[in-house]
Design a protein around this motif. Structure first.
Motif, PDB file in Angstrom:
ATOM      1  N   ASP A 155       7.858 -43.628  28.739  1.00 24.76           N
ATOM      2  CA  ASP A 155       7.111 -43.034  29.869  1.00 24.76           C
ATOM      3  C   ASP A 155       7.820 -43.529  31.533  1.00 24.76           C
ATOM      4  OD1 ASP A 155       4.943 -41.610  27.948  1.00 24.76           O
ATOM      5  OD2 ASP A 155       4.104 -44.200  27.877  1.00 24.76           O
ATOM      6  N   GLY A 156       9.169 -43.133  31.108  1.00 25.53           N
ATOM      7  CA  GLY A 156       9.530 -43.024  32.163  1.00 25.53           C
ATOM      8  C   GLY A 156      10.455 -44.156  33.049  1.00 25.53           C
ATOM      9  N   GLU A 157       9.829 -45.905  32.645  1.00 19.71           N
ATOM     10  CA  GLU A 157       9.616 -47.305  32.342  1.00 19.71           C
ATOM     11  C   GLU A 157      10.934 -47.604  31.389  1.00 19.71           C
ATOM     12  OE1 GLU A 157       8.270 -48.316  35.092  1.00 19.71           O
ATOM     13  OE2 GLU A 157       7.656 -46.385  35.639  1.00 19.71           O
ATOM     14  N   GLN A 158      12.038 -48.216  32.118  1.00 17.29           N
ATOM     15  CA  GLN A 158      12.971 -49.312  31.101  1.00 17.29           C
ATOM     16  C   GLN A 158      11.981 -50.619  30.433  1.00 17.29           C
ATOM     17  OE1 GLN A 158      15.936 -50.019  33.803  1.00 17.29           O
ATOM     18  NE2 GLN A 158      16.790 -47.358  34.269  1.00 17.29           N
ATOM     19  N   GLY A 192      14.197 -53.349  28.836  1.00 15.31           N
ATOM     20  CA  GLY A 192      15.179 -54.073  30.327  1.00 15.31           C
ATOM     21  C   GLY A 192      15.493 -53.428  30.979  1.00 15.31           C
ATOM     22  N   ILE A 193      16.939 -53.562  31.904  1.00 17.54           N
ATOM     23  CA  ILE A 193      17.647 -52.522  32.706  1.00 17.54           C
ATOM     24  C   ILE A 193      18.835 -52.147  31.754  1.00 17.54           C
ATOM     25  CG2 ILE A 193      16.721 -53.097  34.966  1.00 17.54           C
ATOM     26  CD1 ILE A 193      18.906 -54.842  35.752  1.00 17.54           C
ATOM     27  N   GLU A 194      19.668 -53.388  30.968  1.00 17.06           N
ATOM     28  CA  GLU A 194      20.774 -53.245  30.732  1.00 17.06           C
ATOM     29  C   GLU A 194      20.625 -52.310  29.061  1.00 17.06           C
ATOM     30  OE1 GLU A 194      23.617 -54.521  30.967  1.00 17.06           O
ATOM     31  OE2 GLU A 194      22.113 -55.173  32.839  1.00 17.06           O
ATOM     32  N   PRO A 195      21.560 -51.776  29.314  1.00 12.82           N
ATOM     33  CA  PRO A 195      21.411 -50.441  27.786  1.00 12.82           C
ATOM     34  C   PRO A 195      21.479 -51.530  26.361  1.00 12.82           C
ATOM     35  CG  PRO A 195      23.065 -49.828  29.222  1.00 12.82           C
ATOM     36  CD  PRO A 195      22.859 -51.543  29.715  1.00 12.82           C
ATOM     37  N   LEU A 196      21.012 -50.942  25.779  1.00 18.19           N
ATOM     38  CA  LEU A 196      20.908 -51.275  24.441  1.00 18.19           C
ATOM     39  C   LEU A 196      22.419 -51.500  23.673  1.00 18.19           C
ATOM     40  CD1 LEU A 196      17.528 -49.929  22.976  1.00 18.19           C
ATOM     41  CD2 LEU A 196      17.784 -52.042  24.107  1.00 18.19           C
ATOM     42  N   PRO A 197      22.415 -52.067  23.028  1.00 17.67           N
ATOM     43  CA  PRO A 197      24.417 -52.627  22.725  1.00 17.67           C
ATOM     44  C   PRO A 197      24.479 -51.071  21.746  1.00 17.67           C
ATOM     45  CG  PRO A 197      23.191 -54.096  21.913  1.00 17.67           C
ATOM     46  CD  PRO A 197      22.387 -53.542  22.570  1.00 17.67           C
ATOM     47  N   GLY A 242       3.883 -43.730  34.685  1.00 17.07           N
ATOM     48  CA  GLY A 242       4.186 -45.282  34.350  1.00 17.07           C
ATOM     49  C   GLY A 242       3.191 -46.031  34.381  1.00 17.07           C
ATOM     50  N   THR A 243       2.676 -46.721  35.669  1.00 18.71           N
ATOM     51  CA  THR A 243       1.042 -47.687  35.354  1.00 18.71           C
ATOM     52  C   THR A 243       0.180 -47.236  34.905  1.00 18.71           C
ATOM     53  OG1 THR A 243       1.429 -46.748  37.395  1.00 18.71           O
ATOM     54  CG2 THR A 243      -0.301 -47.722  36.886  1.00 18.71           C
ATOM     55  N   HIS A 244       0.179 -45.922  34.249  1.00 16.52           N
ATOM     56  CA  HIS A 244      -0.888 -45.348  32.473  1.00 16.52           C
ATOM     57  C   HIS A 244      -0.095 -46.098  31.349  1.00 16.52           C
ATOM     58  CE1 HIS A 244      -2.146 -42.015  35.240  1.00 16.52           C
ATOM     59  NE2 HIS A 244      -3.040 -43.084  35.426  1.00 16.52           N
ATOM     60  N   SER A 245       0.466 -46.208  31.313  1.00 19.68           N
ATOM     61  CA  SER A 245       1.403 -46.590  29.922  1.00 19.68           C
ATOM     62  C   SER A 245       1.846 -47.945  30.319  1.00 19.68           C
ATOM     63  CB  SER A 245       2.913 -45.631  29.898  1.00 19.68           C
ATOM     64  OG  SER A 245       3.567 -46.186  28.692  1.00 19.68           O
ATOM     65  N   VAL A 251       9.245 -40.853  25.198  1.00 20.81           N
ATOM     66  CA  VAL A 251      10.571 -41.994  24.321  1.00 20.81           C
ATOM     67  C   VAL A 251      11.642 -41.255  24.855  1.00 20.81           C
ATOM     68  CG1 VAL A 251      11.735 -43.356  23.452  1.00 20.81           C
ATOM     69  CG2 VAL A 251       9.321 -43.173  23.015  1.00 20.81           C
ATOM     70  N   SER A 252      12.479 -41.767  25.591  1.00 24.60           N
ATOM     71  CA  SER A 252      14.006 -40.487  26.080  1.00 24.60           C
ATOM     72  C   SER A 252      15.368 -41.287  26.049  1.00 24.60           C
ATOM     73  CB  SER A 252      14.150 -39.990  27.019  1.00 24.60           C
ATOM     74  OG  SER A 252      13.748 -40.893  28.199  1.00 24.60           O
TER      75      SER A 252
END
Length: 317
Positions: free
Chosen positions: A287-290, A293-298, A90-93, A168-169
């Motif tokens: 890479d494990g980071e949001q 944003g924290i809300e789901p994409l609609p 996450g930091t590297h990304s 990307v997941s």
């Protein structure tokens, strides 16, 4: 007001012997104290620099939002920086993303592994013991790696671009899959929980232009050799293509697929670009980071993931 440099450069109280590295660059160490082993790795590097009389500028990512300011401070302070980034994927990304946005793809950067995820450092060869010896060289070689350019267009909004390096997941994460898989064989209660989880969990529905609608538990794009120690990919962040896994079925798909991939390499579809439309709200992880944003994409959000060639610099071991 103190600058990042004045606030975090505790090493400055020790008189440096040399103002610059043998290669003529200024050394900047950016570390994440929240990553597993981040503080220990940083202390070891500082001791190495003191032993060889190397001046260091130390930055601590103590809270979310600091990173952009830190990178700007580095470029303001020095015209010839040499970066050592200590943390996990996450930091590297996050640092790599800032460098891409700033158009800095020719800097010497060491991505030192000190986190629960070390896929990126491993793929770049920066996780090897003794990587700090590069700081003593007069000539430093740089390799350039590909990134994943992720373009998101929400309904009735302008597109937003973010970058990932390794994966990307969309859907259940590798850590969640590991937790589910860990309790699965142990107890009857665990098996009941797994069954309920499989029935009640939302499926991810996507619409691919050439394939039509697909129902899956996970859509994972992998641009490094591994994903979360589970999916053993044939991809490498220099070959211009990535693996695309669309895992069918229930939330156990990743756990089951992971168990197989530990025994033999698992492969997805090789691509350099993919476009699809979300039919359900989904929260992506880069890479494990949001990063969106924290809300789901609609639902009805359009996604495009493509290769950005040679935009991430890393020191060649």
């Amino acid at each position: 007001m103190q600058t990042y440099l004045e606030r975090y450069s505790g090493i400055e109280r020790f008189p440096p012997v040399k103002e610059k590295l043998p290669c003529g660059k200024d050394l900047f160490i950016v570390f994440n104290r929240r990553s597993h082993g981040g503080c220990k790795k940083t202390e070891e590097l500082i001791r190495f620099c003191k032993l060889h009389g190397l001046k260091t500028n130390l930055f601590d990512i103590r809270k979310s939002g600091d990173l952009e300011g830190i990178i700007q401070e580095i470029f303001t302070t020095s015209e010839n920086p040499f970066l050592v980034i200590i943390g996990g994927d996450g930091t590297h990304s996050s640092v790599a993303s800032e460098l891409i946005k700033a158009g800095k793809n020719d800097l010497p950067v060491i991505f030192a592994a000190a986190g629960s995820g070390q896929d990126l450092a491993r793929a770049m060869g920066n996780n090897r013991p003794g990587i700090e010896q590069v700081l003593l060289k007069e000539q430093v070689d740089i390799e350039k790696f590909d990134a994943l350019r992720v373009v998101v267009t929400r309904p009735n909004q302008a597109e937003e671009v973010q970058y990932a390096i390794g994966h990307v997941s969309f859907g259940i994460t590798a850590k969640s899959a590991a937790k589910i898989n860990a309790i699965r064989p142990k107890t009857i209660v665990g098996n009941i929980f797994i069954s309920l989880k499989s029935i009640t969990s939302d499926k991810i529905r996507v619409d691919l232009p050439k394939e039509g609608r697909r129902d899956c538990s996970d859509l994972i794009i992998v641009n490094s050799k591994t994903f979360g120690r589970y999916l053993h990919s044939s991809s490498h962040p220099q070959d211009g293509r990535y693996e695309t896994y669309l895992l069918e079925g229930n939330p156990l798909a990743l756990s089951n697929f992971a168990a197989l991939s530990l025994v033999r390499p698992a492969r997805g579809d090789r691509r350099s670009e993919i476009e699809f439309t979300l039919l359900d709200p989904v929260k992506p992880q880069l890479d494990g980071e949001q990063k969106f944003g924290i809300e789901p994409l609609p639902a009805r959000t359009q996604i495009k993931v493509e290769i950005a060639k040679g935009v991430v610099p890393a020191v060649k071991p």
